[in-house]
Scaffold this motif. Structure first.
Motif, PDB file in Angstrom:
ATOM      1  N   PRO A 194       0.796  -1.231   0.112  1.00 38.39           N
ATOM      2  CA  PRO A 194      -0.002   0.077  -0.166  1.00 38.39           C
ATOM      3  C   PRO A 194       1.100   1.087   0.204  1.00 38.39           C
ATOM      4  N   MET A 195      -0.062   2.417   0.062  1.00 39.15           N
ATOM      5  CA  MET A 195       0.985   3.613  -0.470  1.00 39.15           C
ATOM      6  C   MET A 195       1.806   4.247   0.895  1.00 39.15           C
ATOM      7  N   LEU A 196       2.671   4.163   0.868  1.00 44.82           N
ATOM      8  CA  LEU A 196       3.399   4.641   2.008  1.00 44.82           C
ATOM      9  C   LEU A 196       4.067   6.537   1.792  1.00 44.82           C
ATOM     10  N   ASP A 197       3.168   7.130   2.692  1.00 43.35           N
ATOM     11  CA  ASP A 197       2.986   8.629   2.735  1.00 43.35           C
ATOM     12  C   ASP A 197       4.971   8.804   3.246  1.00 43.35           C
ATOM     13  N   ARG A 198       5.383   9.208   2.827  1.00 46.73           N
ATOM     14  CA  ARG A 198       6.839   9.454   2.893  1.00 46.73           C
ATOM     15  C   ARG A 198       7.308  10.296   4.004  1.00 46.73           C
ATOM     16  N   ARG A 199       5.902  11.447   4.197  1.00 45.62           N
ATOM     17  CA  ARG A 199       5.641  12.977   4.835  1.00 45.62           C
ATOM     18  C   ARG A 199       5.884  12.150   6.119  1.00 45.62           C
ATOM     19  N   ILE A 200       5.786  10.734   6.611  1.00 48.39           N
ATOM     20  CA  ILE A 200       5.155  10.035   7.842  1.00 48.39           C
ATOM     21  C   ILE A 200       5.987   9.678   7.766  1.00 48.39           C
ATOM     22  N   PHE A 201       6.505   8.500   6.779  1.00 47.06           N
ATOM     23  CA  PHE A 201       7.453   7.268   7.053  1.00 47.06           C
ATOM     24  C   PHE A 201       8.763   7.553   6.515  1.00 47.06           C
ATOM     25  N   ILE A 221      19.675  -9.967  -8.970  1.00 46.62           N
ATOM     26  CA  ILE A 221      18.757  -8.719  -8.424  1.00 46.62           C
ATOM     27  C   ILE A 221      19.639  -8.250  -7.865  1.00 46.62           C
ATOM     28  N   LYS A 222      19.187  -7.251  -7.787  1.00 50.64           N
ATOM     29  CA  LYS A 222      19.939  -5.993  -7.153  1.00 50.64           C
ATOM     30  C   LYS A 222      19.005  -5.683  -6.277  1.00 50.64           C
ATOM     31  N   TYR A 223      19.073  -5.437  -4.587  1.00 53.28           N
ATOM     32  CA  TYR A 223      18.161  -4.787  -3.655  1.00 53.28           C
ATOM     33  C   TYR A 223      19.000  -4.509  -2.735  1.00 53.28           C
ATOM     34  N   LYS A 224      18.245  -3.455  -1.654  1.00 48.86           N
ATOM     35  CA  LYS A 224      18.275  -2.741  -0.992  1.00 48.86           C
ATOM     36  C   LYS A 224      17.867  -2.659   0.881  1.00 48.86           C
ATOM     37  N   PHE A 225      18.141  -3.463   1.787  1.00 48.53           N
ATOM     38  CA  PHE A 225      17.443  -3.128   3.072  1.00 48.53           C
ATOM     39  C   PHE A 225      16.975  -1.766   3.499  1.00 48.53           C
ATOM     40  N   GLN A 226      15.881  -0.545   3.728  1.00 46.87           N
ATOM     41  CA  GLN A 226      15.798   0.011   3.904  1.00 46.87           C
ATOM     42  C   GLN A 226      14.517  -0.128   4.899  1.00 46.87           C
ATOM     43  N   VAL A 227      14.797   1.025   6.355  1.00 47.39           N
ATOM     44  CA  VAL A 227      13.956   1.258   7.322  1.00 47.39           C
ATOM     45  C   VAL A 227      13.404   2.443   7.083  1.00 47.39           C
ATOM     46  N   PHE A 228      12.179   2.321   8.034  1.00 42.74           N
ATOM     47  CA  PHE A 228      11.343   3.926   7.269  1.00 42.74           C
ATOM     48  C   PHE A 228      10.401   4.064   8.587  1.00 42.74           C
ATOM     49  N   LYS A 229      11.661   5.114   9.709  1.00 37.52           N
ATOM     50  CA  LYS A 229      10.558   5.537  11.198  1.00 37.52           C
ATOM     51  C   LYS A 229       9.463   6.538  11.146  1.00 37.52           C
ATOM     52  N   LYS A 230       8.145   5.976  11.631  1.00 37.67           N
ATOM     53  CA  LYS A 230       7.411   7.000  11.226  1.00 37.67           C
ATOM     54  C   LYS A 230       7.780   8.448  12.298  1.00 37.67           C
ATOM     55  N   GLN A 231       7.134   9.229  12.019  1.00 33.34           N
ATOM     56  CA  GLN A 231       7.296  10.631  12.731  1.00 33.34           C
ATOM     57  C   GLN A 231       5.594  10.954  13.154  1.00 33.34           C
ATOM     58  N   ILE A 232       6.149  10.909  13.938  1.00 31.46           N
ATOM     59  CA  ILE A 232       4.821  11.602  15.583  1.00 31.46           C
ATOM     60  C   ILE A 232       4.337  13.225  15.094  1.00 31.46           C
ATOM     61  N   TYR A 233       3.674  13.815  15.235  1.00 33.20           N
ATOM     62  CA  TYR A 233       2.813  14.751  14.893  1.00 33.20           C
ATOM     63  C   TYR A 233       2.518  15.235  15.796  1.00 33.20           C
ATOM     64  N   ARG A 234       2.644  16.108  16.480  1.00 33.71           N
ATOM     65  CA  ARG A 234       1.498  16.904  18.113  1.00 33.71           C
ATOM     66  C   ARG A 234       1.832  18.057  17.641  1.00 33.71           C
ATOM     67  N   SER A 235       0.929  18.256  18.923  1.00 27.66           N
ATOM     68  CA  SER A 235       0.129  20.023  19.008  1.00 27.66           C
ATOM     69  C   SER A 235       1.293  21.147  18.993  1.00 27.66           C
ATOM     70  N   GLY A 236       1.124  22.053  18.595  1.00 24.92           N
ATOM     71  CA  GLY A 236       1.878  23.044  18.598  1.00 24.92           C
ATOM     72  C   GLY A 236       3.454  22.526  17.147  1.00 24.92           C
ATOM     73  N   ASP A 237       3.329  21.838  16.649  1.00 26.70           N
ATOM     74  CA  ASP A 237       3.395  21.989  14.735  1.00 26.70           C
ATOM     75  C   ASP A 237       4.887  21.209  14.836  1.00 26.70           C
ATOM     76  N   ALA A 238       5.602  20.946  16.060  1.00 28.91           N
ATOM     77  CA  ALA A 238       7.628  20.708  16.513  1.00 28.91           C
ATOM     78  C   ALA A 238       6.679  19.157  15.944  1.00 28.91           C
ATOM     79  N   VAL A 239       7.853  19.105  14.661  1.00 30.56           N
ATOM     80  CA  VAL A 239       8.229  17.339  14.580  1.00 30.56           C
ATOM     81  C   VAL A 239       8.719  16.577  15.838  1.00 30.56           C
ATOM     82  N   MET A 240       8.448  15.583  15.960  1.00 26.74           N
ATOM     83  CA  MET A 240       8.964  14.179  17.112  1.00 26.74           C
ATOM     84  C   MET A 240       8.581  12.578  16.718  1.00 26.74           C
ATOM     85  N   THR A 241       9.897  12.223  16.579  1.00 34.74           N
ATOM     86  CA  THR A 241       9.685  10.876  16.657  1.00 34.74           C
ATOM     87  C   THR A 241       9.950  10.149  17.960  1.00 34.74           C
ATOM     88  N   GLU A 242       9.182   9.419  18.283  1.00 35.73           N
ATOM     89  CA  GLU A 242       9.026   8.535  18.899  1.00 35.73           C
ATOM     90  C   GLU A 242       9.904   6.977  19.246  1.00 35.73           C
TER      91      GLU A 242
END
Ligand SMILES: NC(=O)c1ccc[n+]([C@@H]2O[C@H](COP(=O)([O-])OP(=O)(O)OC[C@H]3O[C@@H](n4cnc5c(N)ncnc54)[C@H](OP(=O)(O)O)[C@@H]3O)[C@@H](O)[C@H]2O)c1
Length: 202
Positions: A155-162, A181-202
């Protein structure tokens, strides 16, 4: 079953997708990448504390597409999702009717103290519900750098969040190659948006 803070566990997705985000074809994987599959098994079985286990959530088709050689897969709790199956499939531990019930198993007394991480292992709908779940913090997504004809897609992965991580423990950095076949391991971390618009990660 309550999804309260006390029962909260990290909930993670793991998949491999090719250039068009395809993940499956004719009920199986479109590619044969044994080292990538070993990375999957190593990742979903890894725990940080002795005596703990991870809980794996499988869609029915995905479960039945597993090679018999995968079993017994030691020290994990297998949950299969289906509204039509009447019995827990062989080698699985639980059959749940929906995603919420599968996650809710972590509040059962005999599971609560056992489970460290919930791994969502596909297919399409199960990944979609995993991405939307508030406990989701990481997505392990192998980039299979080729085009394959697929009939199931990630499914669509929202790259603004992950957000793609540049380095991650236990995840090789360098491009891999198997069977041409070439391939690359990747990890995406979810950003948590909280009030005050500060961008934080958990
Ligand atoms: N490349 C990868 O990393 C990767 C990973 C996983 C899978 N795959 C591939 O993806 C394909 C399988 O995925 P798929 O999307 O076709 O099928 P799937 O999700 O494995 O299975 C679909 C079935 O699972 C049950 N199900 C799914 N979500 C449910 C929910 N929320 N609640 C209750 N039941 C639910 C339903 O069974 P009922 O109809 O019985 O209700 C549904 O028909 C295969 O080709 C597999 O090899 C690839």
């Amino acid at each position: 079953m309550s999804l309260d803070k006390e029962n909260r566990r990290p909930l993670r997705l793991i998949a491999a997708a090719c250039s068009n985000w395809g993940i499956g074809k004719n009920g199986g994987l479109p590619w044969h990448l044994p080292t990538e599959f070993k990375f999957f098994v190593d990742t979903v079985t890894r725990v940080s504390r002795a005596g703990k286990m991870n809980l794996l959530i499988w869609g029915k088709n995905c479960w039945y597409s597993n090679p018999e050689s995968l079993f017994p897969m030691s020290d994990v709790v297998h949950v299969v999702l289906s509204k039509t199956l009447s019995d827990v499939p062989e080698h699985a531990h639980f059959l749940c009717r929906d995603f919420k019930a599968a996650v809710g198993l972590t509040s059962l007394p005999h599971i609560r103290d056992l489970v460290e991480t919930i791994w969502v292992v596909g297919g399409h709908q199960v990944y979609k519900e995993g991405l939307e779940h508030p406990w989701c913090d990481l997505v392990y997504l192998t980039d299979v750098m080729a085009d394959f004809n697929c009939d199931v897609f990630f499914p669509m992965l929202d790259r603004r969040i992950f957000i793609k991580q540049s380095r991650f423990p236990h995840v090789p950095d360098e491009i891999q190659e198997e069977n041409g076949i070439k391939y690359k391991f990747q990890v995406f971390k979810k950003q948590i948006y909280r009030s005050g618009d500060a961008v934080m990660t958990e």
